[in-house]
Scaffold this active site. Structure first.
Site, PDB file in Angstrom:
ATOM      1  CE  LYS A   1      -2.351  10.797   2.864  1.00  0.00           C
ATOM      2  NZ  LYS A   1      -3.032   9.897   1.902  1.00  0.00           N
TER       3      LYS A   1
ATOM      4  CE  LYS B   1      -6.435  14.089   0.206  1.00  0.00           C
ATOM      5  NZ  LYS B   1      -6.649  12.880  -0.581  1.00  0.00           N
ATOM      6  NE  ARG B   2      -3.217  10.203   9.906  1.00  0.00           N
ATOM      7  CZ  ARG B   2      -2.876   9.336  10.851  1.00  0.00           C
ATOM      8  NH1 ARG B   2      -3.679   8.326  11.149  1.00  0.00           N
ATOM      9  NH2 ARG B   2      -1.753   9.480  11.538  1.00  0.00           N
TER      10      ARG B   2
ATOM     11  CG  HIS C   1      -1.927  -1.009   1.294  1.00  0.00           C
ATOM     12  ND1 HIS C   1      -3.212  -0.847   0.807  1.00  0.00           N
ATOM     13  CD2 HIS C   1      -1.866  -2.271   1.773  1.00  0.00           C
ATOM     14  CE1 HIS C   1      -3.894  -1.967   1.001  1.00  0.00           C
ATOM     15  NE2 HIS C   1      -3.089  -2.846   1.594  1.00  0.00           N
TER      16      HIS C   1
ATOM     17  CE  LYS D   1     -13.871   6.197   1.278  1.00  0.00           C
ATOM     18  NZ  LYS D   1     -12.884   6.317   2.366  1.00  0.00           N
TER      19      LYS D   1
ATOM     20  CB  THR E   1     -10.108   4.835  -0.886  1.00  0.00           C
ATOM     21  OG1 THR E   1      -9.549   5.197   0.392  1.00  0.00           O
ATOM     22  CG2 THR E   1      -9.412   3.572  -1.388  1.00  0.00           C
TER      23      THR E   1
HETATM   24  C1  26Q Z   1       3.870   0.521  10.150  1.00  0.00           C
HETATM   25  C2  26Q Z   1       4.811   0.192  11.112  1.00  0.00           C
HETATM   26  C3  26Q Z   1       4.813   0.819  12.347  1.00  0.00           C
HETATM   27  C4  26Q Z   1       3.831   1.764  12.622  1.00  0.00           C
HETATM   28  C5  26Q Z   1       2.892   2.093  11.664  1.00  0.00           C
HETATM   29  C6  26Q Z   1       2.925   1.478  10.410  1.00  0.00           C
HETATM   30  C7  26Q Z   1       1.919   1.826   9.392  1.00  0.00           C
HETATM   31  C8  26Q Z   1       0.566   1.913   9.729  1.00  0.00           C
HETATM   32  C9  26Q Z   1      -0.368   2.257   8.780  1.00  0.00           C
HETATM   33  C10 26Q Z   1       2.291   2.072   8.083  1.00  0.00           C
HETATM   34  C11 26Q Z   1       1.329   2.409   7.129  1.00  0.00           C
HETATM   35  C12 26Q Z   1      -0.007   2.506   7.476  1.00  0.00           C
HETATM   36  C13 26Q Z   1      -1.058   2.880   6.530  1.00  0.00           C
HETATM   37  C14 26Q Z   1      -0.896   3.060   5.249  1.00  0.00           C
HETATM   38  C15 26Q Z   1      -2.000   3.469   4.383  1.00  0.00           C
HETATM   39  O1  26Q Z   1      -3.090   3.770   4.854  1.00  0.00           O
HETATM   40  N1  26Q Z   1      -1.790   3.504   3.061  1.00  0.00           N
HETATM   41  C16 26Q Z   1      -2.829   3.898   2.140  1.00  0.00           C
HETATM   42  O2  26Q Z   1      -3.513   2.720   1.716  1.00  0.00           O
HETATM   43  C17 26Q Z   1      -4.650   3.047   0.933  1.00  0.00           C
HETATM   44  C18 26Q Z   1      -5.390   1.766   0.633  1.00  0.00           C
HETATM   45  O3  26Q Z   1      -4.691   0.989  -0.285  1.00  0.00           O
HETATM   46  C19 26Q Z   1      -4.237   3.778  -0.327  1.00  0.00           C
HETATM   47  O4  26Q Z   1      -5.401   4.171  -1.008  1.00  0.00           O
HETATM   48  C20 26Q Z   1      -3.397   5.004   0.015  1.00  0.00           C
HETATM   49  O5  26Q Z   1      -2.894   5.601  -1.157  1.00  0.00           O
HETATM   50  C21 26Q Z   1      -2.249   4.603   0.931  1.00  0.00           C
HETATM   51  O6  26Q Z   1      -1.542   5.758   1.366  1.00  0.00           O
END
Ligand code: 26Q
Length: 817
Positions: free
Chosen positions: A552, A546-547, A357, A658, A654
């Protein structure tokens, strides 16, 4: 039937209030009323839930286990009511009891068991899996605290704990019978088994119990109810601590603490990887529990025929966070069921599949060997062996090329690389949009693509039309249903294409835009009642939610606002359509730069909203605490959707889908799924601007990017940057100096303007001027908005899930009578 159900609901609510709280409707709190309604609806679901699982068992169906550290489900109740087609019945029943259904719905906590896109995608996927009848489990962690609640104090983000379980958990069903012990630390020993062979085991370990809570995943217009299984941690021994000797006592206390911490809180970062021990423990905790339980169940049904495992079980890894599944599956097959390595390895690879992702290298998960081997000594041995065999394979493949092998190894530089393990240990690697999957093959995972071309594939993300239009936008849904003539579009979103001929129909345009306006009025009423702020429903609602991340580019949007502010100040009579810029975003608690950008947005809002020369032409709002339930209010009211990431950085996005579905027009870069949205809707109905991913890549490689030149040559850019430090936005002048420096000089060792905000600024400004022009032609705008809704069919998560099922899992849907 409806009458019967209505009576059942009324009786259920009264009865649940009485037995759970000893309250009547008159004396109960809003939360108690919500809980009573929720319990009643769960009760209605239990029959189908049981039937579904009887069917699965009787027909011995293949099942997918979606393994994810995050499930951002949003509120359950409204979704359950919609999917059960009980909207009118429940409303009437509650009306007759004198209960306001909206108040009951708003009293439900919004469980934030995820950070953003990845967690929400998991939730949309579960909805589609049930709706289409695929046997599935979502498997994750029952965090007691979800993503923090964001407050804004003096313009700054402040994080508060989100205790979503405070008033109980009406949807969760505790399943003590499936509780399992999970072991950490200790020493690996080998013991002679009954078969005369030596097997590995642990001694002197710490352990916790994993106790599952099951939540129903109710499909739309189907009897299939799948299960979201979230594991909670509890101490193994609830014994009398005093009866133990000193050593045992201390260990018991440690185990109690370990259990308390394990499922306590979601890590609120989605950007960089912090290497925290507790995070690795959380990962192993839910993976081990899931793998143990799945294999036990397989053994109950199939005995020792583990070579058939992949015909019945598929593990989909939601990013690398669950990639310990590869090693844990090996461990259980080897140490518990005593299979040979090669047999176990073939089974493991046929069972696991990995979704990537992210394209940000900071987010690639790696664990220091020191932590990994101490916490999971047996798992570490297995990972080392997987690595040894993989490297041997690479030597066969490439010849002895030590540099290449070090680059691709699973264990190297004192670290375990989770992505490498997930790629090597599974049969599929997919990206989440076409451009993203291509970049994985060409750049990010190029070496692996060379060795395993057949594993790589692409699955463009999607969103569930149930929550993201049927539920959140009833007005538009009704119009679509009457126009198309039936409700089938809700489970076959490609039907929306039937609206395309209506895009130029004046009467339809009027109906469509009336609904948009009504949604904008609803949103502005919500803002007024919740924050005491009024917004003009006739202004353009321009939304970026978004975050908060530098890639972004919330900065690009707020810079444009500053530029518009400067422009109006210089030409007070300029003719622009009034615009309301709405931001909402959480920043990771430790992400200083992101938090400063939030402060900047709030400072710009203060100045712009209160300047009489602006006269309402620009309004800026930062709405606190972005979450699923807030998104459901914002999305239907948007005119313009901001999807402006640096090209090549957003894997998919995503939120973009929406907004498109709900008739917003996108201003965006050629990044992630925007690229495919453009293919569907055409360039006349989308505002595309900025560098392409190739151009970004080339500019970065060249090392020739010089934001100072842009500053010197572009008056508008110069003015925007000067506004950051000349006292307009903060009296002490230096608050935003960091951002100024980051743009022009690079800050703290980073390249200047790493995400090319200034490089894309002029193109963005031009695209925004085009938006203004297009909106002024109301009929043109209506046509564009309608074309967006009509062209969004591809982005249903039903389509995505069907592709996963057909191409990765080889999974068939079931029908339940
Ligand atoms: C990993 C290790 C330690 C702490 C946190 C993490 C961690 C947690 C969450 C790393 C990444 C995430 C989340 C990533 C994320 O939300 N990515 C998004 O995924 C969506 C669904 O596929 C995409 O639409 C987005 O583009 C992408 O940014």
């Amino acid at each position: 039937m409806a009458g019967l159900t209505k009576k059942h609901i009324k009786d259920g609510v009264i009865e649940n209030l009485r037995t759970a709280y000893r309250k009547t409707i008159a004396s109960a709190s809003n939360e108690q009323i919500y809980n009573a309604v929720a319990m009643t609806i769960k009760d209605l679901v239990s029959e189908n839930w049981i039937k579904t699982h009887e069917h699965f068992e009787k027909n011995d169906v293949k099942t997918v286990y979606y393994l994810s550290m995050e499930f951002l489900m949003g509120r359950f109740m409204g979704n359950a009511i919609l999917n059960l087609s009980l909207t009118d019945t429940v409303k009437e029943a509650l009306d007759e009891l004198g209960i306001d259904i909206n108040l009951a719905e708003e009293s439900e906590p919004d469980p934030g068991l995820g950070n953003g896109g990845l967690g929400r995608l998991a939730a949309c996927f579960l909805d589609s899996l049930s709706t289409m009848g695929y046997p599935a489990y979502g498997c994750g962690i029952r965090y007691h605290y979800g993503i923090f609640e964001q407050h804004i104090e003096n313009g700054y983000q402040v994080e508060k704990p989100d205790n979503w379980l405070r008033h109980g958990d009406p949807w969760g069903v505790r399943r003590d019978e499936y509780a399992r012990e999970i072991k950490f630390g200790g020493r690996v020993i080998s013991v002679k088994g009954d078969d005369g062979n030596f097997h590995f085991d642990l001694e002197n370990y710490q352990s916790v119990m994993a106790v599952p809570f099951d939540y129903p995943v109710i499909g739309y217009d189907t009897k299939v109810v799948n299960t979201l299984r979230l594991w909670d941690a509890e101490p193994v021994n609830r014994f009398d601590l005093q009866s133990f000797n000193q050593g045992q006592y201390e260990r018991a206390v440690e185990e109690q603490n370990l259990a308390r911490n394990l499922s306590s809180v979601l890590y609120p970062a989605d950007d960089h990887v912090s290497g925290k021990e507790l995070r690795l423990r959380q990962q192993y905790f839910f993976i081990s529990a899931t793998v143990q339980r799945v294999l036990e169940q397989f053994k109950e049904r199939h005995g020792n025929k583990f070579d058939k495992l992949a015909d019945y079980v598929q593990f989909q890894l939601n990013d690398t966070h669950p990639s310990l599944a590869v090693a844990e599956l090996m461990r259980v097959l080897l140490d518990v069921y005593h299979l040979e390595w090669d047999v176990a390895w073939d089974i493991t690879r046929a069972t696991c599949a990995y979704t990537n992702h992210t394209l940000l290298s900071e987010a690639l998960e790696k664990w220091p060997v020191e932590i990994f081997s101490r916490l999971l000594p047996r798992i570490y041995m297995i990972v080392e062996e997987i690595n040894r065999r993989f490297c041997a394979h690479l030597i066969e493949w490439y010849g002895n090329d030590p540099e290449k092998i070090r680059k691709m190894a699973i264990c190297a530089d004192g670290q375990v690389r989770m992505a490498h393990m997930a790629i090597v240990g599974g049969h599929s690697v997919n990206g989440v949009a076409a451009i993203h999957s291509q970049i994985l093959k060409d750049i990010e995972l190029r070496d692996f693509y060379e060795v395993y071309p057949g594993k790589f594939n692409s699955k463009t993300n999607g969103i569930t039309p149930r929550r993201w239009i049927a539920k959140c936008n009833p007005g538009l849904s009704k119009l679509i249903t009457t126009t198309i003539g039936n409700e089938k579009w809700i489970s076959d979103l490609s039907q929306l294409a039937k609206l395309k001929p209506k895009a130029t129909d004046a009467a339809f345009q009027t109906d469509f835009m009336k609904i948009k306006r009504a949604n904008k009025v609803d949103l502005s009423n919500y803002f007024r009642s919740k924050y005491g702020i009024g917004v003009d429903p006739d202004s353009i609602f321009d939304i970026q939610v978004k975050r908060l991340h530098e890639y972004k580019r919330q900065l690009l949007c707020i810079f444009h606002v500053i530029d518009m502010y400067n422009t109006i100040k210089m030409n007070p009579n300029i003719d622009v359509w009034p615009r309301t810029y709405i931001f909402s975003a959480k920043a990771a608690a430790s992400y200083h730069r992101a938090k400063l950008i939030i402060k900047l947005i709030n400072s710009v809002a203060d100045i712009v909203n209160n300047d009489p020369t602006i006269d309402g032409r620009i309004q800026v709002l930062f709405v606190p605490n972005y979450c699923v339930s807030l998104a459901e209010k914002l999305v239907p009211a948007a005119d313009v959707s901001e999807q402006i990431s640096t090209a090549g950085k957003e894997a998919s996005g995503t939120g973009n889908m929406k907004f498109m579905l709900n008739g917003a027009v996108t201003i965006g870069t050629l990044d992630g799924a925007n690229v495919e949205m453009l293919e569907e809707v055409g360039k006349d109905n989308m505002f595309i601007f900025g560098m392409t991913a190739e151009e970004v890549h080339a500019l970065t490689q060249s090392g020739n990017y010089a934001p100072w030149d842009l500053y010197n040559m572009d008056f508008n850019i110069r003015n925007v940057l000067t506004t950051l430090i000349n006292g307009t936005l903060d009296p002490n002048h230096d608050l935003f100096r960091e951002l100024y420096d980051a743009m022009l000089n690079g800050y703290g060792g980073a390249r200047p303007d790493e995400y090319y905000v200034l490089q894309d600024f002029a193109a963005y400004k031009k695209a925004q001027a085009d938006v203004d022009l297009a909106y002024k032609d109301q009929s043109r705008w209506a046509r564009m908005a309608i074309m967006n809704t009509a062209s969004s069919g591809k982005f249903s998560s039903d389509r995505t899930i069907k592709e996963y099922a057909d191409e990765i899992w080889k999974l068939k849907p079931v029908k339940i009578k």
